[in-house]
Write an enzyme that holds these catalytic residues in place. Structure first.
Site, PDB file in Angstrom:
ATOM      1  N   ASP A  55      -0.670   1.697  -4.133  1.00 12.77           N
ATOM      2  CA  ASP A  55      -1.692   0.626  -5.009  1.00 12.77           C
ATOM      3  C   ASP A  55      -2.506   1.200  -4.708  1.00 12.77           C
ATOM      4  O   ASP A  55      -4.044   0.798  -5.781  1.00 12.77           O
ATOM      5  CB  ASP A  55      -1.498  -0.418  -3.773  1.00 12.77           C
ATOM      6  CG  ASP A  55      -2.734   0.067  -2.584  1.00 12.77           C
ATOM      7  OD1 ASP A  55      -2.776   0.828  -1.773  1.00 12.77           O
ATOM      8  OD2 ASP A  55      -3.247  -1.083  -2.056  1.00 12.77           O
ATOM      9  N   SER A  81       0.752  -1.106  -0.094  1.00 14.96           N
ATOM     10  CA  SER A  81       0.148  -0.350   0.041  1.00 14.96           C
ATOM     11  C   SER A  81       0.656   1.215   0.144  1.00 14.96           C
ATOM     12  O   SER A  81       1.506   1.528  -0.847  1.00 14.96           O
ATOM     13  CB  SER A  81      -1.176   0.265   0.914  1.00 14.96           C
ATOM     14  OG  SER A  81      -1.900   0.836   1.563  1.00 14.96           O
ATOM     15  N   HIS A  82       0.953   2.144   1.010  1.00 16.16           N
ATOM     16  CA  HIS A  82       1.464   3.407   1.295  1.00 16.16           C
ATOM     17  C   HIS A  82       2.822   3.208   1.515  1.00 16.16           C
ATOM     18  O   HIS A  82       3.657   4.223   1.478  1.00 16.16           O
ATOM     19  CB  HIS A  82       0.877   4.341   2.406  1.00 16.16           C
ATOM     20  CG  HIS A  82      -0.350   3.878   3.398  1.00 16.16           C
ATOM     21  ND1 HIS A  82      -0.744   2.526   3.520  1.00 16.16           N
ATOM     22  CD2 HIS A  82       0.102   3.947   4.738  1.00 16.16           C
ATOM     23  CE1 HIS A  82      -0.344   2.042   5.021  1.00 16.16           C
ATOM     24  NE2 HIS A  82       0.470   2.695   5.427  1.00 16.16           N
ATOM     25  N   ASP A 115      -1.965   6.486  -3.474  1.00 16.33           N
ATOM     26  CA  ASP A 115      -0.921   5.754  -2.592  1.00 16.33           C
ATOM     27  C   ASP A 115       0.246   5.058  -3.455  1.00 16.33           C
ATOM     28  O   ASP A 115      -0.646   4.651  -5.085  1.00 16.33           O
ATOM     29  CB  ASP A 115      -1.057   5.398  -1.415  1.00 16.33           C
ATOM     30  CG  ASP A 115      -2.316   4.520  -1.184  1.00 16.33           C
ATOM     31  OD1 ASP A 115      -2.665   4.612  -2.828  1.00 16.33           O
ATOM     32  OD2 ASP A 115      -2.037   3.460  -0.619  1.00 16.33           O
ATOM     33  N   ASP A 136      -5.559   3.099  -3.409  1.00 16.24           N
ATOM     34  CA  ASP A 136      -6.584   2.394  -2.636  1.00 16.24           C
ATOM     35  C   ASP A 136      -6.916   4.378  -2.065  1.00 16.24           C
ATOM     36  O   ASP A 136      -8.126   3.860  -1.079  1.00 16.24           O
ATOM     37  CB  ASP A 136      -6.804   1.925  -1.988  1.00 16.24           C
ATOM     38  CG  ASP A 136      -5.015   1.310  -0.962  1.00 16.24           C
ATOM     39  OD1 ASP A 136      -4.597   1.908  -1.246  1.00 16.24           O
ATOM     40  OD2 ASP A 136      -5.975   0.304   0.166  1.00 16.24           O
ATOM     41  N   ARG A 137      -5.771   4.881  -1.279  1.00 15.76           N
ATOM     42  CA  ARG A 137      -5.838   6.103  -1.269  1.00 15.76           C
ATOM     43  C   ARG A 137      -5.830   7.715  -1.315  1.00 15.76           C
ATOM     44  O   ARG A 137      -5.237   7.859  -2.391  1.00 15.76           O
ATOM     45  CB  ARG A 137      -4.829   6.214   0.112  1.00 15.76           C
ATOM     46  CG  ARG A 137      -5.172   4.593   1.013  1.00 15.76           C
ATOM     47  CD  ARG A 137      -4.103   5.238   2.136  1.00 15.76           C
ATOM     48  NE  ARG A 137      -3.884   3.485   2.648  1.00 15.76           N
ATOM     49  CZ  ARG A 137      -3.491   3.625   3.771  1.00 15.76           C
ATOM     50  NH1 ARG A 137      -3.303   4.280   5.235  1.00 15.76           N
ATOM     51  NH2 ARG A 137      -3.969   2.543   4.932  1.00 15.76           N
ATOM     52  N   LYS A 179     -11.888   0.575  -0.637  1.00 13.44           N
ATOM     53  CA  LYS A 179     -11.366   1.855  -0.701  1.00 13.44           C
ATOM     54  C   LYS A 179     -10.345   2.363  -1.996  1.00 13.44           C
ATOM     55  O   LYS A 179      -9.573   1.651  -3.208  1.00 13.44           O
ATOM     56  CB  LYS A 179     -10.164   2.775   0.665  1.00 13.44           C
ATOM     57  CG  LYS A 179      -9.166   2.101   0.625  1.00 13.44           C
ATOM     58  CD  LYS A 179      -8.389   2.800   1.715  1.00 13.44           C
ATOM     59  CE  LYS A 179      -7.175   1.259   1.999  1.00 13.44           C
ATOM     60  NZ  LYS A 179      -7.657   0.753   3.112  1.00 13.44           N
TER      61      LYS A 179
END
Length: 542
Positions: A278, A112-113, A276, A280-281, A375
């Site tokens: 991937d 992710s982030h 971010d 999703d943010r 998300k």
């Protein structure tokens, strides 16, 4: 190619967190580490005759891990794997492909982030057939399997050419390499008023989208520049890189500083956004004004009806417990349900599947809806653009009118990173030990109304999650929450969430840290953060 059964033995520490298993990349590259975990996934969910989606955010080791997983899927009897070209898929795009193709789930390669690179972070998680992250019962079963595994299955031979669209085979298993952007972009076009947004851009509206050298670059270029007509160069840092260009791909004011500086400067465009690692943010910024994730969720809920995909209204709004109560106030005004869940997007899945929540959000820069079960950073940006096109107002004006109507939930999160685990655990244990005696006390001029360790009973399936974060709630709507994050790979990250409600009409334009100062002091007094951690200030403030 030849199919082989490799003997192996359990490797300690393969317990998934809130978003799968995350470790330093060299750990995943160690002997049998990836294979043990993937085999444990397959042993739990079953593979014979099934179809899966596979892709990731392009971070270092993404391409090699994808080849291993494809060969293991074939050796375990899978019928088909749909994989993004180059092994690339944003997390929301992967969720959409799982749902669109009615597959049996998918494996997403991402941390992710978190930073990427040879010595940074890597991650693997499994998403269920509904497109959402595996629930705790499933991830616990995967973990148990890692503690008893004795062998894994894999085809050995040449790599699949993941740069070439179309079908290839590994043994009896079909591998369909697909455009990672096309189906997702079509979904976005079905939800939002693209003609109105396009007309806004044609009228001189300007924005900056920082994709942080991460996976949303190709998605943002295709949708914003190619389909919506934003000026070429609107999307910066648009090429995904294995190390994210040395950036920390977390869209917040600290790590997206270049975007923040531009948006607060004299030549700022009308709108700014970032996403971010991937995809999703999201972070949303107006000219001269930052939008907190909690406020963003509330504004989106109040205005979602302006987008065609949500014109019929919302079934309900859900937020994670540490997220501010701003969205609850909107839900109450709209006469719809609102839900407070533990941190982790998987907790929203049941609510969305049951038709009880349409919009969901977390304070950690995650917002989404029931169009997928993750998300979705770019979705949030597009909904904001749709609202701006419909209301023909600036971000600052929309926020000011929102606060005037609903009041303002001043909100901030302070992160203390890489704390020695034993110190973090001791601090949390000491705070939990005080909870029963706290109600009725006055701290920093605020009376404590309630104090607990948040527990959640899922209203759909009755499952119970305990120990989800310590809450200290003051009279009048102020509170602080403390929890240890499950998304890091080194030490413990303490997240301190701070909230203070101002009903208006006065006191709606303070600096958030100034408005929250009494709550910050109360948290330090009660939890003794500096005493336990040796830190006198957070590493990141959002």
């Amino acid at each position: 190619m030849t199919e082989r059964i490799h003997p192996t033995q359990p490797i300690a520490g393969q317990k998934p967190g809130t978003s799968g298993l995350r470790k330093k990349t060299p750990v995943f590259m160690g002997p049998h580490y990836l294979e043990n975990f993937v085999q444990s996934i397959f042993d739990v969910v079953g593979t014979a005759g099934k179809t899966f989606v596979l892709g990731g955010d392009g971070r270092y080791f993404n391409d090699r891990a994808a080849q291993v997983i494809l060969r293991m899927a074939a050796a375990n009897g899978a019928a088909r794997v749909i994989v993004g070209q180059g092994a690339i898929l944003s997390t929301p795009a992967a969720s959409h492909l799982i749902r669109l193709n009615k597959t049996d789930g998918g494996i997403i390669l991402s941390a992710s982030h978190n930073p990427g690179g040879p010595h940074e972070d890597f991650g693997v998680k499994f998403n269920m057939p509904n497109g959402g992250p595996a629930p705790e019962a499933v991830t616990e079963a995967m973990y148990r399997r890692t503690t008893e595994i004795t062998e894994y299955r894999i085809w050995e031979g040449q790599d699949i050419d993941l740069s070439r669209l179309g079908r290839q085979e590994i043994g009896a298993m079909a591998v369909d390499v697909v455009d990672p952007v096309a189906d997702y972009a079509a979904l976005m076009e079905s939800l939002f008023d693209f003609p109105a947004i396009r007309a806004m851009f044609q009228g001189g509206f300007a924005m900056r989208m920082d994709s942080m050298c991460a996976v949303t670059g190709p998605y943002a270029v295709e949708i914003l520049e190619n389909r919506l007509g934003a000026a070429k160069g609107t999307v910066v840092n648009a090429t995904p890189l294995p190390d994210f260009g040395g950036m920390h791909p977390d869209p917040n004011p600290t790590w997206a500083k270049a975007l923040m500086d531009e948006m607060m400067g004299p030549e700022a465009p009308d709108f700014g956004a970032a996403s971010d690692g991937d995809g999703d943010r999201n972070m949303v910024v107006g000219r001269g004004i930052y939008v907190s994730p909690s406020d963003s969720l509330a504004v989106l809920a109040a205005n979602a009806h302006l987008a065609p995909g949500y014109a019929q209204g919302l079934a309900g709004v859900a937020r994670s417990m540490p997220t501010s109560a701003a969205a609850d106030r909107v839900a109450a005004a709209l006469g719809i349900a609102h839900f407070e869940t533990p941190t982790g997007w998987k907790f929203f899945g049941n609510l969305m599947d049951a038709g009880r929540a349409t919009l969901c959000g977390e304070e950690s820069f995650g917002t989404g809806s029931d169009h997928v079960r993750e998300k979705d950073g770019l979705w949030a940006v597009l909904l904001w653009l749709n609202i701006l096109a419909a209301r023909r107002q600036s971000v600052a004006t929309i926020l000011a009118e929102h606060w005037a109507r609903f009041g303002r939930n001043y909100y901030s999160r302070h992160d203390f990173e890489a704390i020695p685990v034993e110190k973090a655990d001791s601090m949390m244990a000491a705070l939990r030990g005080q909870l029963a005696a706290l109600p009725g006390r006055t701290v920093e001029g605020m009376q404590i109304e309630a104090a607990d360790d948040f527990a959640y009973t899922d209203p759909v399936d009755g499952s119970v999650s305990t120990g989800q974060g310590v809450r200290v709630i003051f009279a009048g709507g102020s509170r602080f929450v403390m929890r240890l994050s499950g998304t890091g790979t080194e030490g413990a990250t303490l997240r301190l969430y701070l909230e203070r409600y101002a009903p208006g009409p006065e006191g709606l334009t303070l600096d958030p840290q100034e408005a929250l100062a009494p709550v910050i002091r109360a948290a330090e007094s009660l939890a003794r953060i500096s005493g336990f951690t040796g830190r006198d200030r957070p590493d990141v403030v959002t």
